[in-house]
Design a protein around this motif. Structure first.
Motif, PDB file in Angstrom:
ATOM      1  N   PRO A 153     -70.923   7.221  26.230  1.00 31.12           N
ATOM      2  CA  PRO A 153     -70.462   6.573  24.995  1.00 31.12           C
ATOM      3  C   PRO A 153     -68.975   6.238  25.093  1.00 31.12           C
ATOM      4  O   PRO A 153     -68.208   6.963  25.733  1.00 31.12           O
ATOM      5  N   GLN A 154     -68.606   5.136  24.458  1.00 31.87           N
ATOM      6  CA  GLN A 154     -67.194   4.753  24.413  1.00 31.87           C
ATOM      7  C   GLN A 154     -66.528   5.398  23.197  1.00 31.87           C
ATOM      8  O   GLN A 154     -67.201   5.774  22.231  1.00 31.87           O
ATOM      9  N   GLN A 155     -65.208   5.481  23.289  1.00 29.90           N
ATOM     10  CA  GLN A 155     -64.429   6.029  22.179  1.00 29.90           C
ATOM     11  C   GLN A 155     -64.820   5.326  20.871  1.00 29.90           C
ATOM     12  O   GLN A 155     -64.943   4.095  20.855  1.00 29.90           O
ATOM     13  N   GLY A 156     -65.026   6.107  19.812  1.00 31.23           N
ATOM     14  CA  GLY A 156     -65.351   5.519  18.517  1.00 31.23           C
ATOM     15  C   GLY A 156     -66.837   5.356  18.261  1.00 31.23           C
ATOM     16  O   GLY A 156     -67.253   5.176  17.121  1.00 31.23           O
ATOM     17  N   GLU A 157     -67.658   5.403  19.313  1.00 29.06           N
ATOM     18  CA  GLU A 157     -69.106   5.310  19.104  1.00 29.06           C
ATOM     19  C   GLU A 157     -69.625   6.591  18.452  1.00 29.06           C
ATOM     20  O   GLU A 157     -69.049   7.665  18.624  1.00 29.06           O
ATOM     21  N   SER A 158     -70.757   6.460  17.764  1.00 28.98           N
ATOM     22  CA  SER A 158     -71.420   7.628  17.175  1.00 28.98           C
ATOM     23  C   SER A 158     -72.649   7.982  17.991  1.00 28.98           C
ATOM     24  O   SER A 158     -73.403   7.085  18.393  1.00 28.98           O
ATOM     25  N   ILE A 159     -72.822   9.277  18.227  1.00 34.89           N
ATOM     26  CA  ILE A 159     -74.013   9.762  18.934  1.00 34.89           C
ATOM     27  C   ILE A 159     -74.673  10.864  18.109  1.00 34.89           C
ATOM     28  O   ILE A 159     -74.025  11.464  17.244  1.00 34.89           O
ATOM     29  N   LEU A 160     -75.950  11.112  18.396  1.00 29.16           N
ATOM     30  CA  LEU A 160     -76.681  12.190  17.726  1.00 29.16           C
ATOM     31  C   LEU A 160     -77.075  13.228  18.769  1.00 29.16           C
ATOM     32  O   LEU A 160     -77.627  12.877  19.821  1.00 29.16           O
ATOM     33  N   VAL A 161     -76.768  14.496  18.483  1.00 31.00           N
ATOM     34  CA  VAL A 161     -77.077  15.605  19.399  1.00 31.00           C
ATOM     35  C   VAL A 161     -77.944  16.605  18.643  1.00 31.00           C
ATOM     36  O   VAL A 161     -77.491  17.190  17.648  1.00 31.00           O
ATOM     37  N   HIS A 162     -79.176  16.802  19.115  1.00 31.10           N
ATOM     38  CA  HIS A 162     -80.042  17.788  18.449  1.00 31.10           C
ATOM     39  C   HIS A 162     -79.709  19.200  18.936  1.00 31.10           C
ATOM     40  O   HIS A 162     -79.182  19.387  20.034  1.00 31.10           O
ATOM     41  N   ALA A 163     -80.053  20.195  18.110  1.00 23.66           N
ATOM     42  CA  ALA A 163     -79.741  21.602  18.407  1.00 23.66           C
ATOM     43  C   ALA A 163     -78.252  21.744  18.726  1.00 23.66           C
ATOM     44  O   ALA A 163     -77.855  22.254  19.764  1.00 23.66           O
ATOM     45  N   GLY A 164     -77.437  21.296  17.782  1.00 22.39           N
ATOM     46  CA  GLY A 164     -75.992  21.231  17.992  1.00 22.39           C
ATOM     47  C   GLY A 164     -75.330  22.572  18.202  1.00 22.39           C
ATOM     48  O   GLY A 164     -74.205  22.629  18.715  1.00 22.39           O
ATOM     49  N   ALA A 165     -75.970  23.668  17.814  1.00 22.37           N
ATOM     50  CA  ALA A 165     -75.377  24.996  18.020  1.00 22.37           C
ATOM     51  C   ALA A 165     -76.001  25.718  19.203  1.00 22.37           C
ATOM     52  O   ALA A 165     -75.700  26.886  19.452  1.00 22.37           O
ATOM     53  N   GLY A 166     -76.861  25.021  19.956  1.00 22.87           N
ATOM     54  CA  GLY A 166     -77.469  25.638  21.143  1.00 22.87           C
ATOM     55  C   GLY A 166     -76.498  25.646  22.305  1.00 22.87           C
ATOM     56  O   GLY A 166     -75.349  25.169  22.204  1.00 22.87           O
ATOM     57  N   ALA A 197     -76.493   6.519  21.108  1.00 20.25           N
ATOM     58  CA  ALA A 197     -77.317   7.379  21.968  1.00 20.25           C
ATOM     59  C   ALA A 197     -77.753   8.617  21.204  1.00 20.25           C
ATOM     60  O   ALA A 197     -77.024   9.109  20.335  1.00 20.25           O
ATOM     61  N   VAL A 198     -78.929   9.111  21.545  1.00 21.42           N
ATOM     62  CA  VAL A 198     -79.404  10.408  21.047  1.00 21.42           C
ATOM     63  C   VAL A 198     -79.638  11.293  22.256  1.00 21.42           C
ATOM     64  O   VAL A 198     -80.292  10.881  23.230  1.00 21.42           O
ATOM     65  N   TYR A 199     -79.089  12.497  22.221  1.00 20.71           N
ATOM     66  CA  TYR A 199     -79.303  13.494  23.275  1.00 20.71           C
ATOM     67  C   TYR A 199     -80.256  14.530  22.689  1.00 20.71           C
ATOM     68  O   TYR A 199     -79.881  15.316  21.822  1.00 20.71           O
ATOM     69  N   ASP A 200     -81.502  14.491  23.130  1.00 14.20           N
ATOM     70  CA  ASP A 200     -82.579  15.228  22.463  1.00 14.20           C
ATOM     71  C   ASP A 200     -83.188  16.254  23.414  1.00 14.20           C
ATOM     72  O   ASP A 200     -83.976  15.910  24.295  1.00 14.20           O
ATOM     73  N   GLY A 201     -82.836  17.529  23.223  1.00 12.53           N
ATOM     74  CA  GLY A 201     -83.435  18.610  24.000  1.00 12.53           C
ATOM     75  C   GLY A 201     -84.524  19.330  23.223  1.00 12.53           C
ATOM     76  O   GLY A 201     -85.057  20.332  23.698  1.00 12.53           O
ATOM     77  N   VAL A 202     -84.824  18.844  22.024  1.00 13.46           N
ATOM     78  CA  VAL A 202     -85.804  19.528  21.161  1.00 13.46           C
ATOM     79  C   VAL A 202     -87.217  18.975  21.389  1.00 13.46           C
ATOM     80  O   VAL A 202     -88.192  19.700  21.382  1.00 13.46           O
ATOM     81  N   VAL A 260     -76.517  23.975  25.313  1.00 14.96           N
ATOM     82  CA  VAL A 260     -76.105  22.627  25.722  1.00 14.96           C
ATOM     83  C   VAL A 260     -75.397  21.932  24.555  1.00 14.96           C
ATOM     84  O   VAL A 260     -74.372  21.263  24.742  1.00 14.96           O
ATOM     85  N   GLY A 261     -75.924  22.103  23.356  1.00 16.28           N
ATOM     86  CA  GLY A 261     -75.413  21.362  22.196  1.00 16.28           C
ATOM     87  C   GLY A 261     -73.938  21.612  21.927  1.00 16.28           C
ATOM     88  O   GLY A 261     -73.170  20.667  21.682  1.00 16.28           O
ATOM     89  N   LEU A 262     -73.515  22.869  21.961  1.00 17.97           N
ATOM     90  CA  LEU A 262     -72.106  23.183  21.680  1.00 17.97           C
ATOM     91  C   LEU A 262     -71.184  22.590  22.744  1.00 17.97           C
ATOM     92  O   LEU A 262     -70.088  22.129  22.440  1.00 17.97           O
ATOM     93  N   ILE A 263     -71.631  22.607  23.994  1.00 20.94           N
ATOM     94  CA  ILE A 263     -70.787  22.083  25.081  1.00 20.94           C
ATOM     95  C   ILE A 263     -70.731  20.562  25.000  1.00 20.94           C
ATOM     96  O   ILE A 263     -69.652  19.953  25.085  1.00 20.94           O
ATOM     97  N   LEU A 264     -71.890  19.946  24.829  1.00 19.72           N
ATOM     98  CA  LEU A 264     -71.950  18.478  24.766  1.00 19.72           C
ATOM     99  C   LEU A 264     -71.072  17.965  23.623  1.00 19.72           C
ATOM    100  O   LEU A 264     -70.317  16.989  23.776  1.00 19.72           O
TER     101      LEU A 264
END
Ligand code: NDP
Length: 321
Positions: free
Chosen positions: A135-148, A208-213, A150-154
């Motif tokens: 993703p470029q600066q300013g873009e919005s992304i969705l990360v599932h399991a944000g406190a998991g 982008a969506v980063y989906d580990g769920v 991978v999620g916290l690091i991503l």
């Protein structure tokens, strides 16, 4: 040595503590006396049989420790070196044989539980953001399991690059952790998830969506993407996504769908050392904080898997021999 063994597939109760001879090493391997082991969600797939593996086996692929024997072909690694790895079978043990080309040196200043659990999840976040969709600066992304794990690091890596991160979590406590990692918006899973994501992105959707769920989030992930957005489906903590008609990608906006895995993004030693080096460097300079959410004795592996699958953990999980 002492190890955890799986002799039949099943729930966390099939993780048995056993005494076995120390592993022997080949000419291109090293043996490590293990200080700590990283527990990853993938370990539960091998245990349950969701991913195939011949029985019996010692689970786990990640850990850290001191080299105590080196193979005859090895140069550049010495007995006593502090090392970590993210791809060695049989890591739930007090001694592990690791291919020397999978070994990563641990820099000064990285604590043992962090060294044990930062690489697999950290390199996953690294390849997802650098090599799957950047993703470029300013873009919005969705990360599932944000406190998991991978999620916290991503989230932290993305936020450091000026990306706006929207996450999903299941509890208020996890929401607080995700916000502390830098998430701009934290949502709950639910029927109107994609509508909420669109409302937060001026109706456009995320790039982008980063989906580990997996199963539980896949439809909402697709529906949250902007035209030509990317769905990186990298895991299945809620179950596998059912078979899918690619024509839907066309109708939903010429979307990209990929199902990546870490081994294909650490294909050779230079790629492994690049990703691991950047993860460890960020930990040492303080820009990346690894939350070790829970530590258990090796003998408590059953409890560790039970908690992980019950969504009772956050950040990474470590076993101590
Ligand atoms: P996590 O720490 O993220 O643990 C899984 C989390 O998923 C839970 O804490 C929970 O968070 C969420 N979740 C949502 N639904 C369920 C459910 N039904 N059962 C259990 N958990 C659920 O694990 P990891 O960081 O180790 O891994 C995250 C995902 O990434 C996994 O699917 C894993 O297999 C995958 N992975 C893939 C890699 C690859 O290269 N492809 C490499 C590394 C990991 P909450 O309570 O907030 O919903």
């Amino acid at each position: 040595m002492r190890a955890i063994q799986v002799s039949r597939h099943g729930g966390p109760e099939v993780l048995e503590i056993v005494e076995l001879p120390d592993p022997t090493i080949g000419p291109d391997q090293v043996r490590v006396a293990v200080d700590a082991i990283g527990v990853n969600f993938i370990d539960t797939y091998f245990r349950s049989g969701a991913y195939p593996r011949e029985l019996p086996f010692i689970p786990g692929s990640e850990g850290t420790g001191l080299v105590d024997e080196i193979g005859s072909n090895i140069t550049g690694i010495s007995v006593g070196d502090r090392v970590a790895w993210a791809n060695a079978e049989g890591s739930y043990a007090t001694k592990v044989a690791v291919d020397a080309d999978k070994i990563v040196p641990v820099p000064e200043g990285v604590e043992v539980p962090v060294a044990a659990s930062a690489l697999l999840q950290g390199m996953t976040a690294h390849y997802l953001l650098n090599s799957v969709y950047r993703p470029q600066q300013g873009e919005s992304i969705l990360v599932h399991a944000g406190a998991g794990g991978v999620g916290l690091i991503l989230t932290q890596i993305a936020v450091a690059h000026g990306i706006r991160v929207i996450t999903t979590v299941s509890t208020d406590e996890k929401e607080a952790l995700s916000r502390a990692a830098g998430a701009a918006e934290v949502l709950r899973y639910g029927d109107d998830l994609a509508e909420q994501v669109r409302a937060l992105t001026d109706g456009e959707g995320v790039s982008a969506v980063y989906d580990g769920v997996g199963a539980a989030t896949f439809e909402a992930s697709l529906a949250s993407l902007r035209i030509r957005g990317t769905l990186a489906l990298f895991g299945a903590s809620s179950g596998k996504v059912p078979p899918f008609d690619p024509q839907r990608l066309n109708q939903a906006g010429s979307l990209f769908l990929t199902r990546p895995t870490l081994v294909h993004y650490t294909r050779d030693r230079s790629e492994l050392l690049w990703r691991a080096g950047e993860v460890f460097a960020a930990i040492v300079d303080g820009s990346l904080r690894i939350r070790v959410g829970a530590q258990y004795a090796l003998t408590e592996a059953t409890r560790a898997h039970t908690d992980l699958e019950a969504r009772a953990t956050s950040g990474s999980i470590v076993l101590r021999p």
